[in-house]
Design a protein around this motif. Structure first.
Motif, PDB file in Angstrom:
ATOM      1  N   MET A 147       0.842  -1.190   0.000  1.00 30.27           N
ATOM      2  CA  MET A 147       0.000   0.000   0.000  1.00 30.27           C
ATOM      3  C   MET A 147       0.874   1.235   0.000  1.00 30.27           C
ATOM      4  O   MET A 147       1.846   1.320   0.759  1.00 30.27           O
ATOM      5  N   ILE A 148       0.552   2.193  -0.858  1.00 27.03           N
ATOM      6  CA  ILE A 148       1.262   3.469  -0.916  1.00 27.03           C
ATOM      7  C   ILE A 148       0.259   4.590  -0.655  1.00 27.03           C
ATOM      8  O   ILE A 148      -0.860   4.577  -1.175  1.00 27.03           O
ATOM      9  N   GLY A 149       0.665   5.566   0.151  1.00 34.18           N
ATOM     10  CA  GLY A 149      -0.183   6.728   0.376  1.00 34.18           C
ATOM     11  C   GLY A 149       0.607   7.863   0.992  1.00 34.18           C
ATOM     12  O   GLY A 149       1.659   7.640   1.607  1.00 34.18           O
ATOM     13  N   VAL A 150       0.113   9.066   0.807  1.00 36.45           N
ATOM     14  CA  VAL A 150       0.729  10.248   1.406  1.00 36.45           C
ATOM     15  C   VAL A 150       0.156  10.435   2.802  1.00 36.45           C
ATOM     16  O   VAL A 150      -1.040  10.209   3.036  1.00 36.45           O
ATOM     17  N   HIS A 151       1.005  10.873   3.719  1.00 37.99           N
ATOM     18  CA  HIS A 151       0.608  11.052   5.118  1.00 37.99           C
ATOM     19  C   HIS A 151      -0.710  11.812   5.238  1.00 37.99           C
ATOM     20  O   HIS A 151      -0.909  12.871   4.650  1.00 37.99           O
ATOM     21  N   GLY A 152      -1.627  11.235   6.012  1.00 39.59           N
ATOM     22  CA  GLY A 152      -2.933  11.831   6.252  1.00 39.59           C
ATOM     23  C   GLY A 152      -3.837  10.796   6.896  1.00 39.59           C
ATOM     24  O   GLY A 152      -3.447   9.642   7.099  1.00 39.59           O
ATOM     25  N   ALA A 153      -5.050  11.189   7.216  1.00 42.72           N
ATOM     26  CA  ALA A 153      -5.964  10.311   7.947  1.00 42.72           C
ATOM     27  C   ALA A 153      -6.213   8.992   7.231  1.00 42.72           C
ATOM     28  O   ALA A 153      -6.420   7.958   7.872  1.00 42.72           O
ATOM     29  N   ALA A 154      -6.184   8.989   5.895  1.00 43.49           N
ATOM     30  CA  ALA A 154      -6.448   7.764   5.141  1.00 43.49           C
ATOM     31  C   ALA A 154      -5.410   6.678   5.404  1.00 43.49           C
ATOM     32  O   ALA A 154      -5.676   5.497   5.150  1.00 43.49           O
ATOM     33  N   MET A 155      -4.253   7.063   5.944  1.00 44.88           N
ATOM     34  CA  MET A 155      -3.231   6.049   6.247  1.00 44.88           C
ATOM     35  C   MET A 155      -3.686   5.121   7.381  1.00 44.88           C
ATOM     36  O   MET A 155      -3.085   4.068   7.607  1.00 44.88           O
ATOM     37  N   THR A 156      -4.762   5.502   8.062  1.00 47.66           N
ATOM     38  CA  THR A 156      -5.349   4.622   9.078  1.00 47.66           C
ATOM     39  C   THR A 156      -5.710   3.269   8.481  1.00 47.66           C
ATOM     40  O   THR A 156      -5.732   2.251   9.186  1.00 47.66           O
ATOM     41  N   HIS A 157      -5.962   3.236   7.187  1.00 53.80           N
ATOM     42  CA  HIS A 157      -6.353   1.997   6.523  1.00 53.80           C
ATOM     43  C   HIS A 157      -5.230   0.960   6.474  1.00 53.80           C
ATOM     44  O   HIS A 157      -5.464  -0.162   5.995  1.00 53.80           O
ATOM     45  N   PHE A 158      -4.038   1.301   6.959  1.00 56.10           N
ATOM     46  CA  PHE A 158      -3.000   0.265   7.059  1.00 56.10           C
ATOM     47  C   PHE A 158      -3.481  -0.882   7.945  1.00 56.10           C
ATOM     48  O   PHE A 158      -2.982  -2.010   7.845  1.00 56.10           O
ATOM     49  N   LEU A 159      -4.455  -0.591   8.821  1.00 54.33           N
ATOM     50  CA  LEU A 159      -5.019  -1.635   9.683  1.00 54.33           C
ATOM     51  C   LEU A 159      -5.671  -2.748   8.869  1.00 54.33           C
ATOM     52  O   LEU A 159      -5.868  -3.854   9.378  1.00 54.33           O
TER      53      LEU A 159
END
Length: 530
Positions: free
Chosen positions: A405-417
Motif C-alpha cells: 500500500m502506498i499513500g501520502v501522510h494523512g488520515a487515510a493512512m489509518t487503513h494500514f489496519l
C-alpha cells in the motif's frame, strides 16, 4: 486530519484533586478549638474525634465499602502510561453499590459502577441506587464522597475538544428516598458509555479515539454488553455496524434520543486507550494485541465481502448469458469466460499494489507516472480513493488482498489496519510531517507486523519549493516552523502542499518492496509444499 500534539506523550501531572477526596466528619460537640487553647484540650479533642470515627464509620460506610475508593493516588508510573493493566487498575475490583473512577490516565478517565444502575438522560445522569441507611449524615456523606462527573472521550489532555464533549453525572441514590422510578428496559448485561463527539468524522480519530478503545474496553465481555452512546450519529452506526456486531450482541442505545430508563447491573463509563492505533497486550486480559483486533476486523467484514463477491458473480453470469445469446459460438464464449475467471482469481501471481489517492492537498501530482512505473516493475496496480461515504468493507477487501500500500501522510493512512501482517506499507512523508507520520502511522504499522517504509520527500519534491526561497526555514527547517504552533503546521504543510515524486529516487523503495513481496511469496509456497 490528524491533530498533531507533540506534547500529548504521557507526562507527569499534578495529582487530580478528584481522585483524592477528603472526608471530614464532625463527631464532637465542639465545633472548633483555637490554637491558643491548652495542648491538653487539643489532645483530648483528637482522641475524641478518632474515637467517633472508629465507632461510627461502619454505620456511614457500610461493611462492604472499600476505603481505597476514598482516594486513589496516582503513582508516577501510572501517570506516565496511557493504559492500565486490566487486573492492576484501581477499579479492577468494585464492590456492589459503589462507584470507582480511575483518573490516573493521561488520555482518558474511566469510571466503573456496580449495582442497581439506571439512566436518566434528561439530567445527563446515571444513577446508582442502593439500600443504605437514609439518615441525613450518612446520605450527605455518601453523596459528597461518590458523586462523580466524567466526559467519556479519549482526548482528555486536549482542552479545546473536551470542552465540546457532553458531561455525565454519576450519582448515588438511596432506594428509600422516595420518588424512585422503575426500569423501562431491564438489561442483564453490563453497559459501556462513551461519546461519539469530538473529532468523529475523521477516519483516524474514529479508529484511534473510538473503535480501538471500544475494543480494548469491551472485548472481554464476549459480546454480552450494551453500548450507550452520547452524541449518537446514525451514519456512524451504519459505517461501523459490522465491527459493532462483533463486539456486542445488542443494538446500541442513543443516550440523548432514548428517554426510557435503562437499568444495568454494571457499567463502564469512558474508554481505555493505550497508544496510537494499537493495543498493548501487556495491558490486556488474555494478552490480546493489535493482531487480535485485526482478526476481529477480518471476521466483521468477510460476510459483507462474500456478499459483494456473489453480486459480482451474478452480474457476470447475466452478462455472459447476454453475450451467449447474441453470439453464434456460445461454446467459444463460455471458454473465454472461464479463462477470464481464472485470470481474475489468480492474476499470474503478480504482487498487488494499492495506491490510496488524495485530491486537494498532499496529492501526488504525477500519480499517473507512478502507476505506470509500478506496472513496469511488475505490480498489478489499483488506485483507490476512499472518502467518508466509501463502504469500509470494500476498502478492506482491496487492502486485505494487496501486498503493498502506498499513500501520502494523512488520515487515510489509518487503513494500514486493513493490510495483512507481513504486507508492505510505504508512507510518503511531506515536509513538516516527519514526527507525525512516524508517531501516528509508522510505529503502529510495525506493531501490526507490517514492513514499513517511510519515504521522506526532499524539498524539491514539494510544491512548496516553487513558492519559497530554497533557504527559507519552511523548506530547510520545518521543525522550527512546527514549533510556532498547530495553525502554522496546518496552514503550510497540511493544507498548502502537494507532492511531485522523484520517480527515480522512489523507484528504489518500490523495487525493494517488489523483491520483498516475491521472496515472501516463495517462502510461503515452499512452506506449503513441505
Amino acid at each position: 486530519m490528524v491533530h498533531y500534539h507533540r506534547s500529548h506523550q504521557p507526562r507527569k501531572t499534578n495529582t487530580d484533586e478528584e481522585s483524592q477526596n477528603t472526608v471530614m466528619l464532625d463527631c464532637s460537640t465542639s465545633a472548633y478549638y483555637k490554637r491558643t487553647r491548652p495542648k491538653l484540650l487539643s489532645f483530648l479533642f483528637l482522641i475524641t474525634f478518632l474515637s467517633c470515627c472508629y465507632v461510627f464509620a461502619p454505620l456511614f460506610l457500610g461493611p462492604s465499602f472499600p476505603l481505597s475508593l476514598l482516594y486513589s493516588p496516582a503513582t508516577e508510573n501510572d501517570v506516565n502510561r496511557d493504559g492500565v493493566d486490566a487486573n492492576d487498575s484501581p477499579c479492577s475490583s468494585v464492590s456492589t453499590g459503589t462507584i470507582c473512577c480511575d483518573r490516573s490516565g493521561y488520555r482518558s478517565d474511566v469510571c466503573v459502577m456496580k449495582g442497581d444502575i439506571r439512566t436518566h438522560s434528561a439530567s445527563s445522569s446515571v444513577f446508582l441506587y442502593n439500600s443504605r441507611s437514609n439518615n441525613n449524615v450518612s446520605r450527605n456523606f455518601e453523596e459528597e464522597l461518590q458523586h462523580e462527573k466524567i466526559k467519556p472521550y479519549t482526548r482528555k489532555w486536549e482542552t479545546s475538544v473536551m470542552d465540546t464533549i457532553d458531561e455525565l453525572n454519576l450519582v448515588p441514590k438511596n432506594l428509600n428516598l422516595g420518588g424512585v422510578g422503575g426500569c423501562d428496559v431491564q438489561h442483564d448485561v453490563p453497559a459501556v458509555f462513551f461519546s461519539n463527539g469530538g473529532y468523529t468524522g475523521n477516519v483516524y480519530h474514529e479508529f484511534n479515539d473510538g473503535i480501538i478503545p471500544l475494543y480494548i474496553t469491551s472485548q472481554h465481555f464476549k459480546k454480552k454488553v450494551v453500548f450507550v452512546i452520547l452524541e449518537y450519529h446514525s451514519w456512524w452506526i451504519m459505517k461501523y455496524g459490522d465491527i459493532l456486531s462483533r463486539l456486542s450482541d445488542f443494538p446500541p442505545i442513543d443516550f440523548r434520543g432514548d428517554n426510557r430508563t435503562h437499568c444495568f447491573p454494571e457499567a463502564i463509563v469512558g474508554l481505555r486507550i493505550h497508544d496510537e492505533l494499537t493495543v498493548d497486550s501487556a495491558l490486556m486480559r488474555g494478552n490480546k494485541s493489535i493482531a487480535d483486533f485485526r482478526n476481529l476486523l477480518d471476521k466483521a467484514y468477510w460476510p459483507r465481502i462474500k456478499g459483494l463477491i456473489r453480486d459480482e458473480e451474478r452480474k457476470a453470469q447475466e452478462k455472459l448469458r447476454e453475450q451467449v445469446s447474441s453470439s453464434e459460438s456460445s461454446e467459444a464464449s463460455q471458454q473465454q469466460y472461464i479463462i477470464r475467471q481464472q485470470v481474475q482469481e489468480n492474476p499470474t501471481k503478480k504482487p498487488t499494489l494499492v495506491i490510496l489517492s488524495r485530491s486537494g492537498s498532499r496529492a501526488i501530482t504525477n500519480e499517473n507516472l507512478l502507476v505506470k512505473m509500478a506496472k513496469e516493475i511488475g505490480f498489478l496496480v489499483q488506485v483507490l480513493k476512499p472518502d467518508r461515504t466509501t463502504e469500509l468493507a470494500k476498502v478492506y477487501r482491496s487492502l486485505n488482498a494487496s501486498d503493498v500500500m502506498i499513500g501520502v501522510h494523512g488520515a487515510a493512512m489509518t487503513h494500514f489496519l486493513f493490510l495483512r501482517p507481513g504486507s508492505v506499507f510505504i508512507q510518503v512523508v511531506p515536509l513538516g510531517t516527519t514526527w507525525a507520520a512516524e508517531t501516528y502511522y509508522g510505529e503502529p504499522a510495525r506493531k501490526l507486523g507490517l514492513k514499513y517504509i517511510g519515504y521522506q520527500i526532499l524539498p524539491r519534491e514539494s510544491t512548496l519549493y516553487e513558492k519559497y526561497d530554497k533557504n527559507d526555514p519552511i523548506l530547510r527547517d520545518p521543525t522550527s516552523i512546527n514549533k510556532k504552533g498547530w495553525e502554522y503546521t496546518k496552514k503550510i504543510y497540511l493544507d498548502s502542499q502537494n507532492v511531485m515524486l522523484d520517480l527515480r529516487r522512489f523507484r528504489k523503495r518500490l523495487h525493494r518492496a517488489y523483491e520483498y513481496t516475491l521472496s515472501k511469496s516463495k517462502l510461503s509456497l515452499q512452506h506449503q509444499q513441505m
